[in-house]
Write a protein that holds these residues in place. Structure first.
Motif, PDB file in Angstrom:
ATOM      1  N   GLN A   1       0.630  -1.367   0.020  1.00  0.00           N
ATOM      2  CA  GLN A   1       0.206   0.150   0.107  1.00  0.00           C
ATOM      3  C   GLN A   1       0.720   1.308  -0.285  1.00  0.00           C
ATOM      4  OE1 GLN A   1      -3.728  -1.909   2.626  1.00  0.00           O
ATOM      5  NE2 GLN A   1      -2.437  -0.354   2.310  1.00  0.00           N
ATOM      6  N   ARG A   2       1.987   0.724  -0.472  1.00  0.00           N
ATOM      7  CA  ARG A   2       2.994   2.619   0.102  1.00  0.00           C
ATOM      8  C   ARG A   2       3.148   3.007  -1.192  1.00  0.00           C
ATOM      9  NH1 ARG A   2       6.151   3.611   4.145  1.00  0.00           N
ATOM     10  NH2 ARG A   2       6.701   1.445   4.625  1.00  0.00           N
ATOM     11  N   VAL A   3       2.467   4.652  -1.541  1.00  0.00           N
ATOM     12  CA  VAL A   3       2.399   5.132  -2.799  1.00  0.00           C
ATOM     13  C   VAL A   3       3.583   5.829  -2.700  1.00  0.00           C
ATOM     14  CG1 VAL A   3      -0.369   4.106  -2.708  1.00  0.00           C
ATOM     15  CG2 VAL A   3       1.080   6.302  -1.615  1.00  0.00           C
ATOM     16  N   THR A   4       3.989   6.543  -1.699  1.00  0.00           N
ATOM     17  CA  THR A   4       5.178   7.564  -1.614  1.00  0.00           C
ATOM     18  C   THR A   4       6.685   7.208  -0.585  1.00  0.00           C
ATOM     19  OG1 THR A   4       5.428  10.043  -1.562  1.00  0.00           O
ATOM     20  CG2 THR A   4       3.758   8.571   0.004  1.00  0.00           C
ATOM     21  N   ASN A   5       6.803   7.963  -0.583  1.00  0.00           N
ATOM     22  CA  ASN A   5       8.078   7.724   0.665  1.00  0.00           C
ATOM     23  C   ASN A   5       7.128   8.553   2.068  1.00  0.00           C
ATOM     24  OD1 ASN A   5       8.632  10.405   0.892  1.00  0.00           O
ATOM     25  ND2 ASN A   5       9.325  10.324  -1.086  1.00  0.00           N
ATOM     26  N   ALA A   6       7.793   7.874   2.832  1.00  0.00           N
ATOM     27  CA  ALA A   6       7.726   8.085   4.885  1.00  0.00           C
ATOM     28  C   ALA A   6       7.488   9.737   4.671  1.00  0.00           C
ATOM     29  CB  ALA A   6       8.209   7.278   5.870  1.00  0.00           C
ATOM     30  N   SER A   7       8.871  10.240   4.220  1.00  0.00           N
ATOM     31  CA  SER A   7       8.594  11.818   4.258  1.00  0.00           C
ATOM     32  C   SER A   7       7.139  12.553   4.065  1.00  0.00           C
ATOM     33  CB  SER A   7       9.693  12.399   4.066  1.00  0.00           C
ATOM     34  OG  SER A   7       9.250  12.531   2.381  1.00  0.00           O
ATOM     35  N   VAL A   8       6.710  11.665   3.271  1.00  0.00           N
ATOM     36  CA  VAL A   8       5.093  12.618   3.291  1.00  0.00           C
ATOM     37  C   VAL A   8       3.963  12.978   4.509  1.00  0.00           C
ATOM     38  CG1 VAL A   8       2.816  12.712   2.015  1.00  0.00           C
ATOM     39  CG2 VAL A   8       5.106  12.117   1.009  1.00  0.00           C
ATOM     40  N   GLY A   9       4.411  11.525   5.424  1.00  0.00           N
ATOM     41  CA  GLY A   9       3.921  11.534   6.290  1.00  0.00           C
ATOM     42  C   GLY A   9       2.027  11.671   6.304  1.00  0.00           C
ATOM     43  N   THR A  10       1.350  11.858   7.275  1.00  0.00           N
ATOM     44  CA  THR A  10       0.070  11.858   7.641  1.00  0.00           C
ATOM     45  C   THR A  10      -0.632  13.087   6.756  1.00  0.00           C
ATOM     46  OG1 THR A  10       0.635  10.388   9.228  1.00  0.00           O
ATOM     47  CG2 THR A  10      -1.857  11.409   9.199  1.00  0.00           C
ATOM     48  N   LEU A  11      -1.744  12.832   6.083  1.00  0.00           N
ATOM     49  CA  LEU A  11      -2.197  13.215   4.911  1.00  0.00           C
ATOM     50  C   LEU A  11      -3.841  12.635   4.745  1.00  0.00           C
ATOM     51  CD1 LEU A  11      -2.367  13.295   2.348  1.00  0.00           C
ATOM     52  CD2 LEU A  11       0.073  14.561   2.367  1.00  0.00           C
ATOM     53  N   ASP A  12      -4.590  13.843   4.529  1.00  0.00           N
ATOM     54  CA  ASP A  12      -6.061  12.990   3.799  1.00  0.00           C
ATOM     55  C   ASP A  12      -5.880  13.933   2.466  1.00  0.00           C
ATOM     56  OD1 ASP A  12      -6.805  11.172   5.107  1.00  0.00           O
ATOM     57  OD2 ASP A  12      -8.332  11.746   6.223  1.00  0.00           O
ATOM     58  N   ALA A  13      -6.176  13.338   1.789  1.00  0.00           N
ATOM     59  CA  ALA A  13      -6.044  14.315   0.104  1.00  0.00           C
ATOM     60  C   ALA A  13      -7.543  13.612  -0.499  1.00  0.00           C
ATOM     61  CB  ALA A  13      -5.196  13.427  -0.654  1.00  0.00           C
TER      62      ALA A  13
ATOM     63  N   VAL B   1      -4.910  17.722   1.813  1.00  0.00           N
ATOM     64  CA  VAL B   1      -4.930  18.248   0.388  1.00  0.00           C
ATOM     65  C   VAL B   1      -5.871  18.192  -0.393  1.00  0.00           C
ATOM     66  CG1 VAL B   1      -3.449  17.522  -1.333  1.00  0.00           C
ATOM     67  CG2 VAL B   1      -1.931  16.863   0.468  1.00  0.00           C
ATOM     68  N   VAL B   2      -6.433  19.591  -0.887  1.00  0.00           N
ATOM     69  CA  VAL B   2      -7.754  19.850  -1.351  1.00  0.00           C
ATOM     70  C   VAL B   2      -7.141  20.547  -2.373  1.00  0.00           C
ATOM     71  CG1 VAL B   2      -8.780  19.969   0.802  1.00  0.00           C
ATOM     72  CG2 VAL B   2      -8.052  22.398  -0.246  1.00  0.00           C
ATOM     73  N   GLN B   3      -8.320  20.788  -3.674  1.00  0.00           N
ATOM     74  CA  GLN B   3      -8.248  21.198  -4.927  1.00  0.00           C
ATOM     75  C   GLN B   3      -8.147  22.713  -5.060  1.00  0.00           C
ATOM     76  OE1 GLN B   3     -11.906  18.146  -5.459  1.00  0.00           O
ATOM     77  NE2 GLN B   3     -11.336  18.149  -7.103  1.00  0.00           N
ATOM     78  N   GLN B   4      -7.918  23.255  -6.432  1.00  0.00           N
ATOM     79  CA  GLN B   4      -7.071  24.329  -6.056  1.00  0.00           C
ATOM     80  C   GLN B   4      -8.849  25.051  -5.860  1.00  0.00           C
ATOM     81  OE1 GLN B   4      -4.201  25.821  -6.632  1.00  0.00           O
ATOM     82  NE2 GLN B   4      -4.925  27.675  -6.009  1.00  0.00           N
ATOM     83  N   GLU B   5      -9.870  25.051  -6.551  1.00  0.00           N
ATOM     84  CA  GLU B   5     -11.089  25.555  -5.988  1.00  0.00           C
ATOM     85  C   GLU B   5     -11.659  26.294  -4.935  1.00  0.00           C
ATOM     86  OE1 GLU B   5     -11.862  23.111 -10.035  1.00  0.00           O
ATOM     87  OE2 GLU B   5     -10.736  23.309  -7.809  1.00  0.00           O
TER      88      GLU B   5
ATOM     89  N   GLU C   1       0.175  21.493  -5.514  1.00  0.00           N
ATOM     90  CA  GLU C   1       0.391  21.709  -6.872  1.00  0.00           C
ATOM     91  C   GLU C   1       1.417  21.006  -7.787  1.00  0.00           C
ATOM     92  OE1 GLU C   1       2.226  26.300  -6.899  1.00  0.00           O
ATOM     93  OE2 GLU C   1      -0.472  27.138  -5.767  1.00  0.00           O
ATOM     94  N   ARG C   2       2.767  20.303  -6.659  1.00  0.00           N
ATOM     95  CA  ARG C   2       3.357  19.537  -6.706  1.00  0.00           C
ATOM     96  C   ARG C   2       4.585  18.576  -5.969  1.00  0.00           C
ATOM     97  NH1 ARG C   2       5.334  24.489  -6.458  1.00  0.00           N
ATOM     98  NH2 ARG C   2       6.962  24.441  -4.677  1.00  0.00           N
ATOM     99  N   GLY C   3       4.689  17.693  -6.733  1.00  0.00           N
ATOM    100  CA  GLY C   3       5.772  16.560  -5.844  1.00  0.00           C
ATOM    101  C   GLY C   3       4.558  15.606  -5.897  1.00  0.00           C
ATOM    102  N   ASP C   4       4.641  14.615  -4.752  1.00  0.00           N
ATOM    103  CA  ASP C   4       3.556  13.579  -4.170  1.00  0.00           C
ATOM    104  C   ASP C   4       2.611  13.709  -3.392  1.00  0.00           C
ATOM    105  OD1 ASP C   4       5.883  11.769  -5.098  1.00  0.00           O
ATOM    106  OD2 ASP C   4       7.108  11.885  -2.505  1.00  0.00           O
ATOM    107  N   LYS C   5       2.756  14.954  -2.728  1.00  0.00           N
ATOM    108  CA  LYS C   5       1.188  15.326  -2.567  1.00  0.00           C
ATOM    109  C   LYS C   5       0.049  15.649  -3.819  1.00  0.00           C
ATOM    110  CE  LYS C   5       2.880  17.309   1.479  1.00  0.00           C
ATOM    111  NZ  LYS C   5       4.041  17.619   1.828  1.00  0.00           N
ATOM    112  N   ARG C   6       0.543  15.880  -4.774  1.00  0.00           N
ATOM    113  CA  ARG C   6       0.112  16.732  -5.693  1.00  0.00           C
ATOM    114  C   ARG C   6      -0.211  15.257  -6.739  1.00  0.00           C
ATOM    115  NH1 ARG C   6      -3.839  19.648  -8.205  1.00  0.00           N
ATOM    116  NH2 ARG C   6      -3.879  19.240 -10.246  1.00  0.00           N
ATOM    117  N   ARG C   7       0.691  14.100  -6.573  1.00  0.00           N
ATOM    118  CA  ARG C   7       0.327  13.397  -7.413  1.00  0.00           C
ATOM    119  C   ARG C   7      -0.980  12.202  -7.070  1.00  0.00           C
ATOM    120  NH1 ARG C   7       2.384   7.876  -6.971  1.00  0.00           N
ATOM    121  NH2 ARG C   7       4.328   9.275  -4.944  1.00  0.00           N
TER     122      ARG C   7
END
Length: 671
Positions: free
Chosen positions: A291-303, A364-368, A394-400
């Motif tokens: 289930q790992r989608v990115t590196n651990a440095s992204v931490g904890t978030l909800d997209a 992490v939310v949309q630009q709107e 806007e960029r990076g792992d969070k944007r992906r």
């Protein structure tokens, strides 16, 4: 529920029916009711002018402060809840510039405006969501079926807590995780947690069973058998703490703890325990790597991503914990007002995290949502008790990750619309087929079905269920309480005759009323195209005796016999036999089964109420409190009836004189 004819007719959703058919413009009301005479039109126009004048005065009195406002219809039902920095200006904008079709539909239905002033805009956000949850207004964005979302519960109030699937979260002494959008995934998660943390699966506050020996779960390494003392309370609680850490997303802490346990067991040459910890560690790591989608440095978030199209919307929540995609939740939303992405996203975030037990520090939310981030973050920070940040990546792992959530939201919305279209087409085909099979003049857009329920002629009830355009319309369902059978002998024909005569009488009383009138019932005022009776020839004949008024108005009447699904029609001796795989028969079966279910439910309620009455209810001097005291003391009505006078006088809290009077009543009446 008591009906308007005084015979116990009524049903759920009366307010919903009023919402759907409530206040309309004067001309629309006149056209809908066929009022062609000038007097009726002038009366409707006068009511509309009075309403507009009243609303104008209410709007002038609204405060120019932050708060929440509620629009109510003529029945007093809340149909829209809004929040604003200035209540007065925001309400004025509704009336001066209705920007959507839903807004134009809303305005004619407003009969009263209520307002509540609060201190800040973030407080207004939370208050608005509380009102939406309480009133479920038609024109607000709402999660569909929000009461049915599953949770994982942990019974921390018990010595050996259970971890279980639930749909409630009202006990303050328990921990809940969710809401989840998929019950199957919740059960799979519980199965995985059981393998890793080995908590008990038995029900009840105490572990174990009467035999005093471990169950199968112990032998297959799914439980550590606290029931027979193979694990201490402290050790068991450590496993439960691991479950809480896992559900909270603290994966690295879990890995470290299990690894430490494994090394400690190996150092102490407890090789069986070390092997078990090793297997647990492998299971955890295998799951996290998948289930790992990115590196651990992204931490904890909800997209959070929202897709909107017309009145439909879908929200996707990608939960990332320590760089691992721990879960993905998908929710459909009702967007009757046709709001844009920003409005839907704001409403969803506040509703979702209003019922969620864990709010992450970053969303992490949309630009709107860029111009609403600060207000929403303040409201969530207040609820979480620590800082919450909203950020448009806007960029990076969070944007992906956010883009992945957006693609899923759009895909789920498209799939739901395809399924809805497929269901709509199936309903159209069924109605077309039914019209052809029964030789009807028009497509049966409104179908009503009636069923009788009783046991031996007692507690006799009837149900009326409704399909409109092939879909159930539960706001129009009605229940009837009927006369009992003679000397316990049921008479289904007489019961059917009674309920159908009352249905016709209600229609004749309601159909020429205005929706504004007191006592107006939209369901009874509607004329069905097809009326279905549950039963055979006898029930149909009983119905035909009293339904001449419906027949004159073009209502088709049939009955459906259950044995081989025969359809009987008036004036035809032989039944119509429809093939079992045809959508038209399936539609008739569906409404017949729904009528049966609805009638059975009402019958059980009446029967249960009658059965809960005991001999104590007929005794003078025994109210609810004394009844509870007597039942707690004696345990059953039988034990109470067998009690001596001395035993009655010994009941705590029962005065001696009352106890002696009860003894005399029991013996005098021959009980």
């Amino acid at each position: 529920m008591e009906g308007h004819n005084g015979h116990g007719a009524g049903g759920p959703g009366a307010d919903d029916a009023a919402n759907a058919d409530g206040a309309t413009s004067a001309n629309a009301a006149a056209n809908a009711n066929g009022w062609d005479d000038p007097v009726a039109r002038e009366g409707a126009a006068e009511r509309a002018r009075a309403r507009d004048q009243r609303l104008t005065e209410q709007r002038r009195a609204l405060p120019d402060q932050p708060g929440v406002y509620l629009f109510r219809n003529v029945k007093g039902t809340v149909i829209y809840v809004g929040k604003a920095k200035s209540i007065k200006k925001r309400v004025a904008s509704h009336f001066s510039n209705p920007s959507t079709q839903a807004g134009r539909d809303l305005l004619p239905m407003i009969d009263r405006i209520d307002a509540l002033v609060v201190s800040t805009e973030s407080e207004a956000l939370l208050t608005e969501q509380n009102f939406i949850k309480q009133y479920k207004p038609r024109f607000n964005i709402r999660l569909r079926d929000d009461k049915s979302y599953p949770y994982i519960g942990i019974s921390l109030d018990e010595d050996y807590p259970r971890v279980y699937f639930t749909r409630e979260r009202h006990r303050r002494t328990r921990a809940y995780f969710g809401p989840y959008s998929n019950a199957k995934r919740v059960r799979e998660t519980l199965d995985l947690l059981g393998k890793i943390f080995m908590f008990r699966s038995c029900d009840g506050p105490e572990p174990g069973r009467r035999s005093g020996s471990p169950c199968l779960d112990y032998y297959i390494k799914r439980c550590e058998a606290p029931c027979v003392g193979y694990v201490t309370r402290e050790q068991y609680r450590t496993s439960i703490d691991g479950v809480i850490d896992f559900l909270s997303g603290r994966y690295r802490a879990i890995e470290s703890a299990i690894d430490a346990n494994m090394r400690e067991a190996a150092a102490e040459q407890r090789f069986e325990d070390a092997a078990r910890e090793r297997n647990r560690l492998r299971s955890i790591r295998s799951l996290l790597e998948r289930q790992r989608v990115t590196n651990a440095s992204v931490g904890t978030l909800d997209a959070i991503a929202i897709a909107v199209e017309g009145h439909d919307a879908n929200a996707q929540v990608f939960q990332v914990r320590d760089g691992v995609l721990s879960d993905r939740q998908g929710f459909y939303l009702e967007n009757e007002a046709g709001d844009d992405v920003a409005a839907v996203a704001e409403a969803f975030i506040l509703q979702y995290y209003g019922s969620s037990l864990m709010i992450p520090p970053l969303l992490v939310v949309q630009q709107e949502l860029a111009d609403r981030e600060e207000t929403i973050a303040a409201a969530l920070t207040e609820r979480r008790g620590s800082a919450v940040e909203l950020r448009a990546a806007e960029r990076g792992d969070k944007r992906r990750i956010l883009e992945l959530a957006e693609r899923n939201a759009r895909l789920q919305l498209d799939q739901e619309r395809l399924r809805s279209e497929r269901r709509r087409q199936q309903r159209v085909d069924a109605l077309d087929g039914l019209q052809t099979a029964l030789g009807l003049d028009t497509i049966p857009l409104r179908v009503e079905c009636f069923d009788i329920s009783h046991v031996g002629g007692t507690h006799t009830v009837a149900s009326m269920v409704v399909l409109e355009a092939g879909a159930t319309k539960k706001a129009d369902y009605r229940r009837f309480t009927l006369r009992e059978g003679t000397e316990g002998v049921p008479d289904d024909f007489a019961s059917m005759e009674e309920v159908l005569s009352r249905r016709l009488a209600q229609y004749e009383r309601q159909h020429d009323r205005s929706p504004h009138d007191d006592g107006y019932d939209a369901s009874f005022a509607a004329l069905p195209n097809l009326l279905v009776i549950d039963g055979g020839k006898g029930q149909l004949s009983a119905g035909m005796k009293v339904l001449e008024g419906f027949q004159r108005r073009g209502v088709a009447i049939v009955s459906l016999a259950k044995r081989i699904e025969e359809v009987f029609v008036p004036g035809r001796s032989e039944p119509i036999i429809l093939p079992h795989d045809t959508p038209e028969l399936q539609l008739l079966q569906r409404i017949r089964d729904e009528a049966h279910r609805f009638a059975i439910g009402h019958h059980r309620i009446r029967r249960d109420r009658a059965m809960t009455r005991s001999v104590l209810d007929s005794l003078a001097g025994v109210g609810p409190a004394r009844k509870r005291a007597l039942m707690n003391h004696f345990g059953s009505p039988e034990a109470f009836l067998a009690a001596t006078r001395e035993e009655l006088e010994a009941v705590p809290g029962l005065p001696g004189k009352v106890a002696r009077d009860l003894y005399l009543q029991i013996n005098k009446t021959g009980h």
